[in-house]
Design an enzyme around this catalytic site. Structure first.
Site, PDB file in Angstrom:
ATOM      1  N   LYS A  34     -83.248 -24.459  18.031  1.00 24.97           N
ATOM      2  CA  LYS A  34     -83.229 -25.658  17.212  1.00 24.97           C
ATOM      3  C   LYS A  34     -81.849 -26.320  17.211  1.00 24.97           C
ATOM      4  O   LYS A  34     -81.708 -27.474  16.846  1.00 24.97           O
ATOM      5  CB  LYS A  34     -83.597 -25.330  15.734  1.00 24.97           C
ATOM      6  CG  LYS A  34     -84.841 -24.542  15.557  1.00 24.97           C
ATOM      7  CD  LYS A  34     -85.121 -24.379  14.039  1.00 24.97           C
ATOM      8  CE  LYS A  34     -86.386 -23.632  13.802  1.00 24.97           C
ATOM      9  NZ  LYS A  34     -86.248 -22.183  14.101  1.00 24.97           N
ATOM     10  N   GLY A  35     -80.842 -25.563  17.578  1.00 25.19           N
ATOM     11  CA  GLY A  35     -79.454 -25.985  17.379  1.00 25.19           C
ATOM     12  C   GLY A  35     -79.076 -27.335  17.954  1.00 25.19           C
ATOM     13  O   GLY A  35     -78.205 -28.014  17.416  1.00 25.19           O
ATOM     14  N   ASP A  91     -76.388 -26.691  22.094  1.00 29.55           N
ATOM     15  CA  ASP A  91     -75.392 -26.874  21.037  1.00 29.55           C
ATOM     16  C   ASP A  91     -74.094 -26.144  21.364  1.00 29.55           C
ATOM     17  O   ASP A  91     -73.009 -26.693  21.248  1.00 29.55           O
ATOM     18  CB  ASP A  91     -75.938 -26.430  19.661  1.00 29.55           C
ATOM     19  CG  ASP A  91     -76.482 -25.000  19.656  1.00 29.55           C
ATOM     20  OD1 ASP A  91     -76.560 -24.371  20.743  1.00 29.55           O
ATOM     21  OD2 ASP A  91     -76.834 -24.513  18.572  1.00 29.55           O
ATOM     22  N   ASP A  94     -71.730 -19.623  24.432  1.00 29.49           N
ATOM     23  CA  ASP A  94     -70.787 -18.574  24.041  1.00 29.49           C
ATOM     24  C   ASP A  94     -70.583 -17.643  25.239  1.00 29.49           C
ATOM     25  O   ASP A  94     -69.732 -17.892  26.081  1.00 29.49           O
ATOM     26  CB  ASP A  94     -71.365 -17.850  22.813  1.00 29.49           C
ATOM     27  CG  ASP A  94     -70.459 -16.744  22.297  1.00 29.49           C
ATOM     28  OD1 ASP A  94     -69.378 -16.549  22.853  1.00 29.49           O
ATOM     29  OD2 ASP A  94     -70.850 -16.063  21.321  1.00 29.49           O
ATOM     30  N   LYS A 122     -67.422 -21.945  23.861  1.00 30.31           N
ATOM     31  CA  LYS A 122     -66.450 -20.929  23.437  1.00 30.31           C
ATOM     32  C   LYS A 122     -65.775 -20.368  24.665  1.00 30.31           C
ATOM     33  O   LYS A 122     -66.453 -20.018  25.639  1.00 30.31           O
ATOM     34  CB  LYS A 122     -67.149 -19.810  22.674  1.00 30.31           C
ATOM     35  CG  LYS A 122     -67.515 -20.197  21.271  1.00 30.31           C
ATOM     36  CD  LYS A 122     -67.928 -18.991  20.470  1.00 30.31           C
ATOM     37  CE  LYS A 122     -68.623 -19.426  19.202  1.00 30.31           C
ATOM     38  NZ  LYS A 122     -69.162 -18.310  18.429  1.00 30.31           N
ATOM     39  N   PHE A 143     -67.014 -18.481  14.710  1.00 28.77           N
ATOM     40  CA  PHE A 143     -68.444 -18.739  14.547  1.00 28.77           C
ATOM     41  C   PHE A 143     -68.552 -20.021  13.738  1.00 28.77           C
ATOM     42  O   PHE A 143     -67.976 -20.137  12.658  1.00 28.77           O
ATOM     43  CB  PHE A 143     -69.152 -17.585  13.829  1.00 28.77           C
ATOM     44  CG  PHE A 143     -70.645 -17.714  13.906  1.00 28.77           C
ATOM     45  CD1 PHE A 143     -71.340 -17.236  15.013  1.00 28.77           C
ATOM     46  CD2 PHE A 143     -71.350 -18.364  12.911  1.00 28.77           C
ATOM     47  CE1 PHE A 143     -72.715 -17.394  15.112  1.00 28.77           C
ATOM     48  CE2 PHE A 143     -72.736 -18.524  13.002  1.00 28.77           C
ATOM     49  CZ  PHE A 143     -73.410 -18.036  14.105  1.00 28.77           C
ATOM     50  N   VAL A 144     -69.258 -21.001  14.273  1.00 26.77           N
ATOM     51  CA  VAL A 144     -69.256 -22.318  13.637  1.00 26.77           C
ATOM     52  C   VAL A 144     -70.653 -22.755  13.204  1.00 26.77           C
ATOM     53  O   VAL A 144     -71.657 -22.298  13.752  1.00 26.77           O
ATOM     54  CB  VAL A 144     -68.640 -23.385  14.575  1.00 26.77           C
ATOM     55  CG1 VAL A 144     -67.149 -23.157  14.771  1.00 26.77           C
ATOM     56  CG2 VAL A 144     -69.363 -23.429  15.917  1.00 26.77           C
ATOM     57  N   ASP A 150     -76.481 -23.325  12.947  1.00 20.99           N
ATOM     58  CA  ASP A 150     -76.775 -22.629  11.689  1.00 20.99           C
ATOM     59  C   ASP A 150     -76.059 -21.286  11.575  1.00 20.99           C
ATOM     60  O   ASP A 150     -75.603 -20.708  12.559  1.00 20.99           O
ATOM     61  CB  ASP A 150     -78.275 -22.356  11.588  1.00 20.99           C
ATOM     62  CG  ASP A 150     -78.705 -21.210  12.515  1.00 20.99           C
ATOM     63  OD1 ASP A 150     -78.372 -21.268  13.713  1.00 20.99           O
ATOM     64  OD2 ASP A 150     -79.340 -20.251  12.036  1.00 20.99           O
ATOM     65  N   ARG A 156     -77.316 -26.432   8.956  1.00 20.48           N
ATOM     66  CA  ARG A 156     -77.564 -27.319  10.101  1.00 20.48           C
ATOM     67  C   ARG A 156     -77.315 -28.778   9.725  1.00 20.48           C
ATOM     68  O   ARG A 156     -77.055 -29.608  10.578  1.00 20.48           O
ATOM     69  CB  ARG A 156     -79.007 -27.189  10.598  1.00 20.48           C
ATOM     70  CG  ARG A 156     -79.353 -25.834  11.199  1.00 20.48           C
ATOM     71  CD  ARG A 156     -80.697 -25.911  11.910  1.00 20.48           C
ATOM     72  NE  ARG A 156     -81.271 -24.600  12.192  1.00 20.48           N
ATOM     73  CZ  ARG A 156     -81.016 -23.875  13.285  1.00 20.48           C
ATOM     74  NH1 ARG A 156     -80.187 -24.324  14.191  1.00 20.48           N
ATOM     75  NH2 ARG A 156     -81.595 -22.709  13.460  1.00 20.48           N
TER      76      ARG A 156
END
Ligand code: IMP
Length: 179
Positions: A34-35, A91, A94, A122, A143-144, A150, A156
């Site tokens: 969903k990000g 989104d 990482d 990242k 961690f954002v 989320d 969100r």
């Protein structure tokens, strides 16, 4: 970490660059739910081309801040990407595991090409090597949350991107985490 205004400007610049790169070519943007839903919504309005929009939904088993690398596709493409260039809209990249998995998966749809556009990247040692073609902002190891991202399903709806303090997500139990 990144203000609403910085996001707006960067998304506009990415949209212009993508429009220039794909002019005259069939293009399908594939958002990762969903990000990426907010990023996708803003980005497509900055790309002045005829394009198709599709979504996949992915989840990873792990704790909230550390992926285990076990990935599952909950929702696949609706439209056939054969004969179109695919640009994945993510989104955050990482370790790069999710993107490597998704690129491999999308190859079964036989698109003309597959590239990746991520809002956040990242940069840390020991990550999976994955080529990301368009990057909004580079981060180190925070961690954002916010602007679609989320923590435990929340935050969100923040208009900007903020870091979650480390002590909040340390010592979490593992569970199935939807992107
Ligand atoms: P990767 O497979 O390690 O590249 O992880 C990518 C996925 O992990 C992203 O699609 C996000 O769902 C999630 N993720 C990684 N870092 C963050 C973060 O800082 N905030 C929110 N989600 C994150």
């Amino acid at each position: 970490m990144v203000s609403e205004e910085e996001i707006r400007k960067r998304v506009a610049a990415l949209g212009k660059q993508i429009a220039a790169d794909y002019r005259g070519m069939p293009l399908t943007l594939v958002g990762v739910l969903k990000g990426a839903f907010l990023f996708m919504g803003d980005l497509i309005r900055e790309i002045e081309l005829e394009l198709m929009v599709d979504f996949v939904e992915i989840s990873t088993y792990g704790d909230r801040a550390h992926s285990s690398g076990v990935i599952r596709i909950n929702k696949d493409l609706k439209y056939c990407a054969e004969g179109s260039h695919v640009l994945i809209v993510e989104d955050i990249v990482d370790t790069g595991l999710t993107m490597r998995y998704l690129v491999k998966h999308l190859q079964i749809h036989h698109p003309l090409s597959i590239k990746i556009c991520t809002l956040l990247r990242k940069e840390k040692q020991g990550g999976q090597d994955v080529q990301v073609d368009y990057v909004g902002f580079k981060l180190t190891d925070e961690f954002v949350v916010g602007y679609g991202l989320d923590y435990a399903g929340k935050f969100r709806n923040l208009k900007d991107i903020r870091a979650v303090p480390k002590h909040v997500y340390e010592n979490e139990e593992k569970h199935d985490e939807s992107h």
